[in-house]
Scaffold this motif. Structure first.
Motif, mmCIF file in Angstrom:
data_model
loop_
_atom_site.group_PDB
_atom_site.id
_atom_site.type_symbol
_atom_site.label_atom_id
_atom_site.label_comp_id
_atom_site.label_asym_id
_atom_site.label_seq_id
_atom_site.Cartn_x
_atom_site.Cartn_y
_atom_site.Cartn_z
ATOM 1 N N VAL A 1 36.340 -7.130 56.209
ATOM 2 C CA VAL A 1 36.776 -7.242 54.826
ATOM 3 C C VAL A 1 36.116 -6.154 53.977
ATOM 4 N N ALA A 2 34.913 -5.754 54.341
ATOM 5 C CA ALA A 2 34.214 -4.732 53.561
ATOM 6 C C ALA A 2 34.976 -3.405 53.574
ATOM 7 N N VAL A 3 35.617 -3.074 54.691
ATOM 8 C CA VAL A 3 36.421 -1.843 54.753
ATOM 9 C C VAL A 3 37.610 -1.962 53.796
ATOM 10 N N LEU A 4 38.225 -3.136 53.762
ATOM 11 C CA LEU A 4 39.345 -3.351 52.841
ATOM 12 C C LEU A 4 38.880 -3.250 51.397
ATOM 13 N N ASP A 5 37.663 -3.746 51.118
ATOM 14 C CA ASP A 5 37.104 -3.611 49.771
ATOM 15 C C ASP A 5 37.024 -2.139 49.373
ATOM 16 N N VAL A 6 36.553 -1.305 50.285
ATOM 17 C CA VAL A 6 36.422 0.127 50.007
ATOM 18 C C VAL A 6 37.803 0.747 49.751
ATOM 19 N N LEU A 7 38.759 0.433 50.608
ATOM 20 C CA LEU A 7 40.110 0.975 50.431
ATOM 21 C C LEU A 7 40.701 0.536 49.098
ATOM 22 N N TYR A 8 40.526 -0.723 48.748
ATOM 23 C CA TYR A 8 41.037 -1.246 47.469
ATOM 24 C C TYR A 8 40.376 -0.519 46.300
ATOM 25 N N GLU A 9 39.050 -0.364 46.367
ATOM 26 C CA GLU A 9 38.322 0.318 45.281
ATOM 27 C C GLU A 9 38.772 1.764 45.119
ATOM 28 N N ARG A 10 39.219 2.380 46.205
ATOM 29 C CA ARG A 10 39.704 3.770 46.152
ATOM 30 C C ARG A 10 41.173 3.857 45.764
ATOM 31 N N GLY A 11 41.790 2.719 45.491
ATOM 32 C CA GLY A 11 43.184 2.716 45.060
ATOM 33 C C GLY A 11 44.191 2.909 46.176
ATOM 34 N N GLN A 12 43.777 2.700 47.419
ATOM 35 C CA GLN A 12 44.675 2.857 48.559
ATOM 36 C C GLN A 12 45.559 1.621 48.717
ATOM 37 N N LYS A 13 46.815 1.842 48.998
ATOM 38 C CA LYS A 13 47.730 0.736 49.281
ATOM 39 C C LYS A 13 47.630 0.392 50.758
ATOM 40 N N PHE A 14 47.603 -0.888 51.074
ATOM 41 C CA PHE A 14 47.506 -1.317 52.469
ATOM 42 C C PHE A 14 47.985 -2.750 52.606
ATOM 43 N N SER A 15 48.305 -3.096 53.817
ATOM 44 C CA SER A 15 48.469 -4.492 54.203
ATOM 45 C C SER A 15 47.641 -4.649 55.471
ATOM 46 N N PHE A 16 47.163 -5.838 55.711
ATOM 47 C CA PHE A 16 46.249 -6.068 56.822
ATOM 48 C C PHE A 16 46.630 -7.370 57.508
ATOM 49 N N GLN A 36 37.982 -17.782 53.507
ATOM 50 C CA GLN A 36 37.418 -18.000 52.171
ATOM 51 C C GLN A 36 37.118 -16.675 51.481
ATOM 52 N N GLU A 37 36.571 -15.734 52.235
ATOM 53 C CA GLU A 37 36.260 -14.418 51.668
ATOM 54 C C GLU A 37 37.535 -13.683 51.237
ATOM 55 N N ILE A 38 38.553 -13.746 52.065
ATOM 56 C CA ILE A 38 39.819 -13.084 51.733
ATOM 57 C C ILE A 38 40.431 -13.705 50.481
ATOM 58 N N ALA A 39 40.340 -15.030 50.369
ATOM 59 C CA ALA A 39 40.912 -15.724 49.211
ATOM 60 C C ALA A 39 40.269 -15.287 47.898
ATOM 61 N N LYS A 40 39.053 -14.771 47.946
ATOM 62 C CA LYS A 40 38.347 -14.314 46.742
ATOM 63 C C LYS A 40 38.748 -12.900 46.327
ATOM 64 N N ARG A 41 39.442 -12.189 47.211
ATOM 65 C CA ARG A 41 39.709 -10.777 46.972
ATOM 66 C C ARG A 41 40.974 -10.574 46.142
ATOM 67 N N PRO A 42 40.997 -9.527 45.304
ATOM 68 C CA PRO A 42 42.196 -9.246 44.503
ATOM 69 C C PRO A 42 43.380 -8.807 45.358
ATOM 70 N N TYR A 43 43.130 -8.393 46.577
ATOM 71 C CA TYR A 43 44.189 -7.949 47.485
ATOM 72 C C TYR A 43 44.577 -9.039 48.490
ATOM 73 N N GLN A 44 44.215 -10.277 48.223
ATOM 74 C CA GLN A 44 44.462 -11.346 49.183
ATOM 75 C C GLN A 44 45.926 -11.448 49.609
ATOM 76 N N GLY A 45 46.851 -11.086 48.756
ATOM 77 C CA GLY A 45 48.270 -11.124 49.092
ATOM 78 C C GLY A 45 48.684 -10.094 50.133
ATOM 79 N N GLN A 46 47.842 -9.084 50.338
ATOM 80 C CA GLN A 46 48.139 -8.060 51.337
ATOM 81 C C GLN A 46 47.535 -8.382 52.710
ATOM 82 N N VAL A 47 46.831 -9.510 52.819
ATOM 83 C CA VAL A 47 46.186 -9.886 54.076
ATOM 84 C C VAL A 47 46.888 -11.112 54.645
ATOM 85 N N GLN A 48 47.296 -10.988 55.893
ATOM 86 C CA GLN A 48 47.997 -12.079 56.573
ATOM 87 C C GLN A 48 47.190 -12.472 57.811
#
Length: 159
Positions: A1-16, A36-48
């Motif tokens: 999830v930490a890698v996704l945090d970095v990508l999100y902070e850099r404005g990268q679009k992704f799905s996971f 639980q950690e994913i549910a807290k993230r602003p990009y939670q909709g991009q994670v399946q």
């Protein structure tokens, strides 16, 4: 999830997509914590979280992905990583057993640091020669790690 945090902070679009079902009690605890950690993230909709995928459906799941992360420390080349490469999917790994195979292409990351992994990912997907790299890796995995190659080696060792 930490890698996704970095990508999100850099404005990268992704799905996971997370594939797999917990087997042990420790894995169940980890999966619950991960959810639980994913549910807290602003990009939670991009994670399946797909859960278990029947083996016969795995090629379809892999072909729908651009990259597979393999940060396991199994002590060998993880089968999931080899399957991804055989399907033509980029494999990013911190697993030292993949270093010789992946390092020449920038797909091996020695440090599990999320910033380093995100940087390697962005660098690879910025390259123009991705299809050639993935074809080379696929051919190498098929030639060196397929069952038709592996079974004779095993039989020779057992003889």
């Amino acid at each position: 999830v930490a890698v996704l945090d970095v990508l999100y902070e850099r404005g990268q679009k992704f799905s996971f997509t997370i594939v797999g079902e917990p087997v042990t009690e420790a894995e169940e605890v980890y999966a619950a914590r991960l959810g639980q950690e994913i549910a807290k993230r602003p990009y939670q909709g991009q994670v399946q979280m797909l859960g278990a995928v029947p083996h016969h459906m795995l090629p379809d799941v892999l072909h729908a992905q651009d990259v597979l992360f393999n940060f396991g420390t199994t002590g060998n080349m993880d089968k999931a990583g080899l399957e991804a490469l055989a399907a033509g999917v980029a494999l990013f790994s911190t697993n030292a057993h993949f270093e010789d195979l992946l390092a020449p292409w920038g797909l091996y990351v020695a440090s599990p640091n999320p910033e380093h992994i995100a940087q390697a990912l962005l660098h690879f997907f910025g390259r123009g020669d991705q299809p050639a790299i993935l074809a080379t890796l696929r051919n190498k995995v098929v030639a060196e790690h397929s069952l038709s190659t592996l079974i004779p080696k095993i039989l020779k060792e057992l003889a």
